[in-house]
Motif scaffolding. Structure first.
Motif, PDB file in Angstrom:
ATOM      1  N   PHE A 291       7.820-115.016  89.047  1.00  0.00           N
ATOM      2  CA  PHE A 291       8.125-114.434  90.358  1.00  0.00           C
ATOM      3  C   PHE A 291       9.340-113.515  90.269  1.00  0.00           C
ATOM      4  CE2 PHE A 291      10.574-114.493  94.278  1.00  0.00           C
ATOM      5  CZ  PHE A 291       9.630-114.133  95.220  1.00  0.00           C
ATOM      6  N   ALA A 292      10.377-113.961  89.580  1.00  0.00           N
ATOM      7  CA  ALA A 292      11.603-113.173  89.507  1.00  0.00           C
ATOM      8  C   ALA A 292      11.379-111.856  88.783  1.00  0.00           C
ATOM      9  CB  ALA A 292      12.697-113.985  88.816  1.00  0.00           C
ATOM     10  N   ASP A 293      10.597-111.881  87.708  1.00  0.00           N
ATOM     11  CA  ASP A 293      10.310-110.643  86.984  1.00  0.00           C
ATOM     12  C   ASP A 293       9.596-109.638  87.886  1.00  0.00           C
ATOM     13  OD1 ASP A 293      11.469-111.694  84.766  1.00  0.00           O
ATOM     14  OD2 ASP A 293       9.602-112.183  83.740  1.00  0.00           O
ATOM     15  N   TRP A 294       8.737-110.132  88.752  1.00  0.00           N
ATOM     16  CA  TRP A 294       8.031-109.254  89.680  1.00  0.00           C
ATOM     17  C   TRP A 294       8.957-108.758  90.784  1.00  0.00           C
ATOM     18  CZ3 TRP A 294       6.379-110.929  94.823  1.00  0.00           C
ATOM     19  CH2 TRP A 294       5.622-109.974  95.497  1.00  0.00           C
ATOM     20  N   ALA A 336      -7.198-121.956  77.620  1.00  0.00           N
ATOM     21  CA  ALA A 336      -7.287-120.904  78.632  1.00  0.00           C
ATOM     22  C   ALA A 336      -5.954-120.742  79.351  1.00  0.00           C
ATOM     23  CB  ALA A 336      -8.394-121.220  79.630  1.00  0.00           C
ATOM     24  N   GLN A 337      -5.762-119.586  79.974  1.00  0.00           N
ATOM     25  CA  GLN A 337      -4.579-119.298  80.766  1.00  0.00           C
ATOM     26  C   GLN A 337      -4.916-119.409  82.245  1.00  0.00           C
ATOM     27  OE1 GLN A 337      -1.465-118.919  80.371  1.00  0.00           O
ATOM     28  NE2 GLN A 337      -1.200-118.648  78.149  1.00  0.00           N
ATOM     29  N   ILE A 338      -3.870-119.425  83.076  1.00  0.00           N
ATOM     30  CA  ILE A 338      -4.071-119.596  84.507  1.00  0.00           C
ATOM     31  C   ILE A 338      -3.050-118.763  85.250  1.00  0.00           C
ATOM     32  CG2 ILE A 338      -2.542-121.605  84.652  1.00  0.00           C
ATOM     33  CD1 ILE A 338      -4.502-122.751  86.769  1.00  0.00           C
ATOM     34  N   ALA A 339      -3.412-118.342  86.445  1.00  0.00           N
ATOM     35  CA  ALA A 339      -2.489-117.648  87.342  1.00  0.00           C
ATOM     36  C   ALA A 339      -2.734-118.148  88.753  1.00  0.00           C
ATOM     37  CB  ALA A 339      -2.684-116.136  87.267  1.00  0.00           C
ATOM     38  N   ALA A 351       4.908-118.618  96.293  1.00  0.00           N
ATOM     39  CA  ALA A 351       4.767-119.285  94.999  1.00  0.00           C
ATOM     40  C   ALA A 351       3.986-118.363  94.076  1.00  0.00           C
ATOM     41  CB  ALA A 351       4.063-120.640  95.136  1.00  0.00           C
ATOM     42  N   MET A 352       4.345-118.415  92.787  1.00  0.00           N
ATOM     43  CA  MET A 352       3.654-117.567  91.819  1.00  0.00           C
ATOM     44  C   MET A 352       3.723-118.207  90.442  1.00  0.00           C
ATOM     45  SD  MET A 352       4.399-113.589  90.725  1.00  0.00           S
ATOM     46  CE  MET A 352       3.825-112.913  92.280  1.00  0.00           C
ATOM     47  N   ILE A 353       2.584-118.345  89.821  1.00  0.00           N
ATOM     48  CA  ILE A 353       2.471-118.801  88.438  1.00  0.00           C
ATOM     49  C   ILE A 353       1.720-117.718  87.674  1.00  0.00           C
ATOM     50  CG2 ILE A 353       1.546-120.541  86.869  1.00  0.00           C
ATOM     51  CD1 ILE A 353       3.748-121.692  88.520  1.00  0.00           C
ATOM     52  N   GLY A 354       2.314-117.203  86.611  1.00  0.00           N
ATOM     53  CA  GLY A 354       1.679-116.132  85.848  1.00  0.00           C
ATOM     54  C   GLY A 354       1.118-116.567  84.517  1.00  0.00           C
ATOM     55  N   PRO A 619      23.597-123.256  88.349  1.00  0.00           N
ATOM     56  CA  PRO A 619      22.505-123.051  87.387  1.00  0.00           C
ATOM     57  C   PRO A 619      21.234-122.575  88.077  1.00  0.00           C
ATOM     58  CG  PRO A 619      22.816-125.382  87.828  1.00  0.00           C
ATOM     59  CD  PRO A 619      23.947-124.676  88.504  1.00  0.00           C
ATOM     60  N   VAL A 620      20.484-121.824  87.346  1.00  0.00           N
ATOM     61  CA  VAL A 620      19.223-121.320  87.865  1.00  0.00           C
ATOM     62  C   VAL A 620      18.177-122.420  87.805  1.00  0.00           C
ATOM     63  CG1 VAL A 620      17.320-119.772  87.338  1.00  0.00           C
ATOM     64  CG2 VAL A 620      19.648-118.900  87.367  1.00  0.00           C
ATOM     65  N   GLN A 621      17.387-122.533  88.863  1.00  0.00           N
ATOM     66  CA  GLN A 621      16.324-123.531  88.917  1.00  0.00           C
ATOM     67  C   GLN A 621      15.152-123.076  88.060  1.00  0.00           C
ATOM     68  OE1 GLN A 621      16.320-126.382  90.612  1.00  0.00           O
ATOM     69  NE2 GLN A 621      14.205-127.019  90.582  1.00  0.00           N
ATOM     70  N   PRO A 622      14.807-123.808  86.987  1.00  0.00           N
ATOM     71  CA  PRO A 622      13.672-123.396  86.136  1.00  0.00           C
ATOM     72  C   PRO A 622      12.349-123.776  86.798  1.00  0.00           C
ATOM     73  CG  PRO A 622      14.629-125.405  85.286  1.00  0.00           C
ATOM     74  CD  PRO A 622      15.463-125.016  86.490  1.00  0.00           C
ATOM     75  N   LEU A 623      11.850-122.922  87.667  1.00  0.00           N
ATOM     76  CA  LEU A 623      10.713-123.287  88.505  1.00  0.00           C
ATOM     77  C   LEU A 623       9.369-123.193  87.805  1.00  0.00           C
ATOM     78  CD1 LEU A 623      11.848-121.566  91.801  1.00  0.00           C
ATOM     79  CD2 LEU A 623      11.971-123.973  91.222  1.00  0.00           C
ATOM     80  N   ASP A 624       9.326-122.632  86.608  1.00  0.00           N
ATOM     81  CA  ASP A 624       8.045-122.473  85.932  1.00  0.00           C
ATOM     82  C   ASP A 624       7.916-123.363  84.709  1.00  0.00           C
ATOM     83  OD1 ASP A 624       7.084-120.691  87.702  1.00  0.00           O
ATOM     84  OD2 ASP A 624       7.752-118.927  86.606  1.00  0.00           O
TER      85      ASP A 624
END
Length: 686
Positions: A291-294, A336-339, A351-354, A619-624
């Motif tokens: 999400f942050a990168d986006w 497999a991958q998921i988004a 919410a975003m999962i890449g 500290p940054v929350q590691p949400l992924d």
């Protein structure tokens, strides 16, 4: 008139004096000399050059505004916060407020002048003497030495690219003249000191002095000032945190130059030692999640241009992001991958999962990957048909297509003489969708997709478009479904809360909406797809709407739908585009969607944690980062423990089944930190 006035008695006028003709190039005193001719042409050439210089300066004033030299050359540090104030990402350069030359000790500004530009206060932006000395050194010694002044260096790293070309050097010289014409010497020096790079991601003298010595530049000692001045030549190589010996050697060279210019005494230059480095770098923190990168590129546009660090609150919901992470972690994905993308109907992404693991692959499959949407694209086909006057109860041919070059098949080989639009959408009949597409026309379908915000290329004259053969991102597709959920289009996905438009803007430039009939009929078919169609595995105990999608050869599997004020899209596939084994849109993607939504809507909420303090410096929350979920024991079955009970989750004929088996006397045992067991599948909605 008398007789004597008659022309016969008057004498003719004296002949006019003849003026000799002067050949070109000759004066009254004779032919023009060669020296004068050359002088005249030289004057014309000088006038032409002067005019060209004026034109170039005018062009420069338009293309390279002076205000740019006030901006930091690297984006300042930005911290992104979740909607509840939790820090989620931090990125950018270490930048502090500019310095003022008048407030700096003489040995601080003198250190830079002595080593970089000794004649700074006497030249006009370019120093011919320094250029000549540099050329002589380069020719005689073989060493590369630059002759750029401080003004030229400011022009270079503020306005120009680092490429060493003759054209860039010419522009550099021109900008240097221009800066000298518009700014005082102290202003040029201040901007140079406030923008120069000092290594370790520190830009500007104040940021560097705080980073390396933990003190303001106004209080730097001569040794500290000399070390910082020495870094400008090669900041990455000479940074004292990496190469203290090289930094100390360069510092002594600066001290000798300072002694020659009188900023310190020769005795001080010999006795001063390398200062102690006291780096105060901030703890290494994650610089982003999917999400942050986006969101960061847009955050930089929203942030004010300046030197101050900034914190910006996003739309990300920490609770929903954690729910998405758990739903993804529990999915038996194999290789497999998921988004996953979750947003409000107004486009605010919560919410975003890449991908399965950001640390392993930061490529964002929700925003960057363009894959075939499969049957989820049928939304646009049926919306176009409804707008053209079709109704859910209208019948359409559902027999195999046996003519033409494109002959799609129905999954499982199920056909019938005719089928209603609602039933065709719910069961995802391919032949019915293609026939409807041909009846409605590709122009109307493409126009509908464009109206809902789809920007991906859409092929005209290709009936396979009805089955989602044109690639697009999951974020784009989910935004289109959000338009139906909101009954307002287009919906623009956003990471930051949008300002509410005024009444004037809502009246004259507000979004479009569907007619009540079209919107009601479309929701009726989306609900049928979940209740009685291919999306039964996504069924909730509250009204929910959605559509499954599976691309050619099972290369992509999707489920996109909405309920309870959330619009969610789930994609599963392989990065190398290999077919998935036994995974279709109505299977695993629909179950992941249901898992997330049951948590998000409070049907299976995890125990609430105390609200985090709003601490942008923390500290940054590691949400992924994935956590431990249910244990998969097959393609459609998982086993776990919740509330002291064993929970077996499986699927029979597309219907999810959850079995709960007690593991003993729950009253005598402590309860685990998990939410209640899942509820049994609800009855179909009316």
């Amino acid at each position: 008139m008398t007789a004597f006035d008659h022309p016969l008695f008057t004498s003719p006028p004296p002949p006019a004096e003849e003026v000799p003709l002067v050949p070109p190039g000759e004066g009254a005193s004779g032919p023009e000399s060669r020296w004068r001719r050359r002088l005249r042409w030289a004057g014309r050439g000088f006038a032409g050059l002067a005019l060209l210089f004026v034109v170039l300066v005018a062009w420069l004033a338009i293309t390279a505004p002076l205000s740019k030299s006030l901006e930091p050359i690297a984006p300042p540090e930005i911290t992104l916060l979740a909607s509840d104030g939790t820090p989620i990402a931090r990125t950018g350069a270490i930048v502090e407020k500019p310095v003022e030359v008048a407030k700096l000790p003489k040995h601080v500004s003198g250190a830079f002048l002595a080593i970089e530009d000794r004649r700074f206060y006497s030249h006009w932006g370019i120093d011919p003497r320094s250029i000549g000395r540099a050329l002589w050194t380069n020719i005689t010694s073989g060493r590369t030495e630059g002759g750029s002044t401080i003004t030229q260096q400011l022009a270079k790293f503020t306005f120009l690219s680092p490429k060493r070309t003759l054209g860039r050097k010419a522009r550099e010289a021109l900008i240097a003249f221009w800066l000298e014409a518009w700014l005082s010497k102290d202003e040029i020096l201040e901007r140079y000191l406030s923008n120069a790079y000092f290594g370790d991601n520190a830009y500007g003298l104040r940021a560097a002095s705080l980073h390396y010595f933990n003190r303001q530049p106004e209080k730097l000692t001569p040794a500290q000032a000399a070390m910082l001045a020495g870094l400008v030549k090669a900041p990455s190589r000479l940074a004292p945190t990496r190469n203290p010996d090289l930094a100390a050697k360069r510092m002594h060279l600066v001290l000798d130059a300072m002694a020659e210019e009188g900023y310190i005494t020769p005795g001080q230059a010999k006795t001063l030692r390398a200062p102690r480095i006291d780096p105060r770098s901030r703890a290494d923190l994650p610089t982003g999640t999917y999400f942050a990168d986006w969101a960061l590129p847009e955050a930089r546009k929203l942030s004010d241009v300046g030197y101050a660090r900034q914190t910006i609150r996003t739309t990300l919901d920490s609770r929903l992001q954690a729910a998405a992470r758990r739903a993804v972690a529990r999915a038996p994905l194999g290789k497999a991958q998921i988004a996953l993308v979750a947003m409000r109907p107004n486009g605010e992404v919560v919410a975003m999962i890449g991908g399965k693991d950001y640390a392993d692959s930061p490529f964002n499959r929700a925003t960057q990957a363009r894959r075939q949407p499969g049957s989820t694209f049928k939304l646009f086909v049926y919306l176009a048909a409804l707008r053209a006057g079709w109704e859910p109860d209208d019948m359409i041919d559902n027999r195999p297509i046996e003519t033409g070059g494109y002959r799609p098949k129905n999954s499982g080989g199920h056909y019938s003489p005719a089928i209603t639009l609602e039933r065709a959408f719910a069961t995802s009949s391919n032949v019915a969708a293609v026939r409807l597409f041909q009846r409605v026309g590709d122009d109307r379908v493409i126009a509908m997709a464009r109206a809902l915000g789809v920007t991906a290329p859409l092929a005209r004259g290709d009936s396979s478009l009805a089955l989602g053969t044109s690639s697009m991102s999951l974020l784009e597709l989910t935004s289109a479904y959000a338009a139906v959920a909101a009954d307002s289009y287009p919906v623009e996905p956003r990471a930051f809360a949008a300002e509410e438009p005024g009444w004037f803007a809502r009246i004259f430039s507000g979004p479009d909406s569907f007619s009540s009939r079209v919107h009601g009929d479309m929701e009726q078919m989306l609900r049928a797809a979940v209740n009685r169609g291919t999306g039964r595995a996504a069924m909730l105990s509250v009204p929910n709407y959605g559509k499954t999608g599976t691309s050619q050869d099972n290369r992509d599997a999707l489920f996109v739908g909405y309920a309870g004020g959330l619009v969610v899209g789930v994609w599963i596939g392989n990065d190398d585009n290999r077919p998935l084994k036994g995974i279709s849109g109505g299977g695993l993607p629909a179950r992941v969607w249901r898992d997330f939504m049951t948590q998000a809507l409070g049907q299976k909420s995890a125990p609430k944690r105390p609200a985090p303090a709003v601490d942008p410096e923390g500290p940054v929350q590691p949400l992924d980062v994935p956590d431990i979920g249910a244990i998969p024991v097959g393609e459609k079955t998982t086993v776990g423990v919740q509330d002291g009970q064993a929970v077996v989750r499986t699927e029979i004929n597309g219907t999810p089944i959850d079995l709960r088996l007690p593991l003993g006397d729950r009253s005598a045992e402590p309860q685990p930190e998990a939410g209640p067991a899942p509820e049994p599948p609800p009855a179909p909605q009316p």
